[in-house]
Design a protein around this motif. Structure first.
Motif, mmCIF file in Angstrom:
data_model
loop_
_atom_site.group_PDB
_atom_site.id
_atom_site.type_symbol
_atom_site.label_atom_id
_atom_site.label_comp_id
_atom_site.label_asym_id
_atom_site.label_seq_id
_atom_site.Cartn_x
_atom_site.Cartn_y
_atom_site.Cartn_z
ATOM 1 N N ILE A 121 44.879 40.580 35.767
ATOM 2 C CA ILE A 121 45.251 39.458 36.433
ATOM 3 C C ILE A 121 44.425 38.362 35.828
ATOM 4 O O ILE A 121 45.038 37.114 35.701
ATOM 5 C CB ILE A 121 45.068 39.630 37.955
ATOM 6 N N LEU A 122 43.158 38.575 35.736
ATOM 7 C CA LEU A 122 42.178 37.562 35.237
ATOM 8 C C LEU A 122 42.445 37.106 33.676
ATOM 9 O O LEU A 122 42.506 35.757 33.433
ATOM 10 C CB LEU A 122 40.707 37.967 35.372
ATOM 11 N N TRP A 123 43.020 37.962 33.021
ATOM 12 C CA TRP A 123 43.421 37.556 31.710
ATOM 13 C C TRP A 123 44.702 36.504 31.952
ATOM 14 O O TRP A 123 44.834 35.440 31.025
ATOM 15 C CB TRP A 123 44.061 38.861 30.794
ATOM 16 N N ILE A 124 45.691 37.015 32.545
ATOM 17 C CA ILE A 124 46.811 36.139 33.065
ATOM 18 C C ILE A 124 46.464 34.922 33.335
ATOM 19 O O ILE A 124 47.174 33.709 33.022
ATOM 20 C CB ILE A 124 47.707 36.735 33.939
ATOM 21 N N LEU A 125 45.716 34.804 34.560
ATOM 22 C CA LEU A 125 45.312 33.521 34.852
ATOM 23 C C LEU A 125 44.493 32.761 33.921
ATOM 24 O O LEU A 125 44.724 31.459 33.909
ATOM 25 C CB LEU A 125 44.077 33.662 36.118
ATOM 26 N N SER A 126 43.808 33.247 33.073
ATOM 27 C CA SER A 126 43.292 32.705 31.676
ATOM 28 C C SER A 126 43.944 32.015 30.994
ATOM 29 O O SER A 126 43.789 31.077 30.398
ATOM 30 C CB SER A 126 42.081 33.420 31.101
ATOM 31 N N ALA A 127 45.093 32.686 30.597
ATOM 32 C CA ALA A 127 46.183 32.683 29.732
ATOM 33 C C ALA A 127 46.895 31.290 29.946
ATOM 34 O O ALA A 127 47.265 30.486 29.259
ATOM 35 C CB ALA A 127 46.992 33.562 29.484
ATOM 36 N N PHE A 128 47.087 30.979 31.340
ATOM 37 C CA PHE A 128 47.902 29.882 32.018
ATOM 38 C C PHE A 128 46.915 28.622 32.422
ATOM 39 O O PHE A 128 47.422 27.752 33.102
ATOM 40 C CB PHE A 128 48.780 30.392 33.187
ATOM 41 N N GLY A 129 45.548 28.903 32.102
ATOM 42 C CA GLY A 129 44.705 27.971 32.278
ATOM 43 C C GLY A 129 44.084 27.852 33.924
ATOM 44 O O GLY A 129 43.756 26.760 34.356
#
Length: 328
Positions: free
Chosen positions: A318-326
């Motif tokens: 989830i943290l990776w996805i949030l980071s990927a979408f800024g």
């Protein structure tokens, strides 16, 4: 008389073997999965604490203290997760922190980390281009912070960017997780498991591929050398090079190495040769190959790992996805 003497002599060995099995009972893929999930919980908790401290103390965003607090959150979380998991699972520290190895593995590690840094760093920019992304504000500010390092600030940065991650991240991935998983999942599968979870934990789209390759190669060195020390050295050098290059004024305004086009090409070629040489050396180093395990055991080991690591994979995913979408 002879039979009685044999029985007496055999008893201590049997008892010793039983004791060793009892001590090592927690050294399995379940423990490897649990420690990863515990690390994820720890990262969330310590990140929240650091955020509260920064907000409560009104610490200036992107200041030296701001970066220091943010960088120590993960090592603290990992230390707490490893300590708690080993205590609960009754795994002796020496079983997940092997240190003795042949000196050649330090040379192999140097070849690999130098090769990676020189020939694979360009992957980060290509990943952003592939996904049509621009560097986030956090990434830009971090680059500016590193480029501006000098004097005592560089010493502090070296500690929080290179020393602490090298010790604690290696303790988690190439220490606990690798040594807990490889007997049940096999050396090759464990290398890819460790690479995947290592990359996912960093939660950075830009560095995902580089971190995966680094995680796998570090694990490969650990499996061959049966020691964690070469990996700690490799991790330290990989992170410390950015600080040392800053001290030498080696970055341009865009955060790239201040080299001509020809110099960059030469550096990539030399780095690729060093990387290939280190990997080939490891592949041909048959003497350190881990013993084979049965396929049935491997399947159960992988299943158990992912069951107990699912919490950590979900959190870091989830943290990776949030980071990927800024978002984060």
């Amino acid at each position: 008389m002879e039979n009685n003497r044999n029985k007496k002599n055999s008893l201590p060995s049997a008892e010793k073997g039983e004791k060793m099995r009892t001590v090592s009972v927690g050294l399995n893929s379940k423990t490897g999965g649990l420690v990863y999930s515990a690390a994820a919980v720890g990262v969330l908790v310590f990140s929240l604490i650091i955020t509260l401290i920064i907000t409560g103390a009104k610490i200036t965003q992107y200041s030296d203290l701001y970066w220091c607090l943010n960088f120590i959150a993960s090592p603290l979380a990992i230390a707490a997760a490893v300590g708690a998991t080993l205590a609960v699972r009754k795994v002796p520290f020496k079983h997940i922190f092997p240190v003795k190895c042949h000196p050649k593995y330090y040379l192999i590690g140097l070849l690999i980390v130098f090769g990676m840094f020189c020939s694979l760093n360009q992957i980060n920019g290509l990943i952003l281009q592939l996904f049509g992304k621009e560097p986030t504000e956090h990434s830009i500010k971090l680059t500016e912070y590193i480029m501006g390092l000098s004097g005592g600030r560089a010493v502090l940065a070296l500690l929080i960017i290179a020393v602490l991650p090298a010790i604690f991240e290696e303790l988690l991935f190439r220490g606990v997780m690798l040594n807990c998983c490889r007997e049940e999942t096999g050396g090759v599968k464990t290398i890819f498991i460790v690479g995947f979870t290592f990359s996912l934990m960093h939660g950075n789209l830009e560095q995902t591929v580089y971190q995966f390759i680094a995680g796998c190669l570090f694990a490969f060195v650990a499996v061959r050398s049966r020691s964690i020390l070469p990996c700690i050295l490799m991790h330290f050098i990989n992170n410390a090079l950015t600080v040392f290059i800053s001290l030498l004024g080696g970055w341009d305004e865009s955060g790239n190495l201040s080299l001509s086009a020809g110099g960059n090409i030469a550096l990539i070629v030399v780095g690729a040769l060093a990387l290939a040489g280190g990997i080939i050396w490891l592949v041909l180093d048959k003497k350190s190959t881990m013993p084979k395990v049965e396929k049935e055991v491997e399947k159960n080991g992988i299943k158990n790992f992912f069951i107990f690591a699912s919490g950590g994979i979900a959190v870091f995913g989830i943290l990776w996805i949030l980071s990927a979408f800024g978002v984060a």
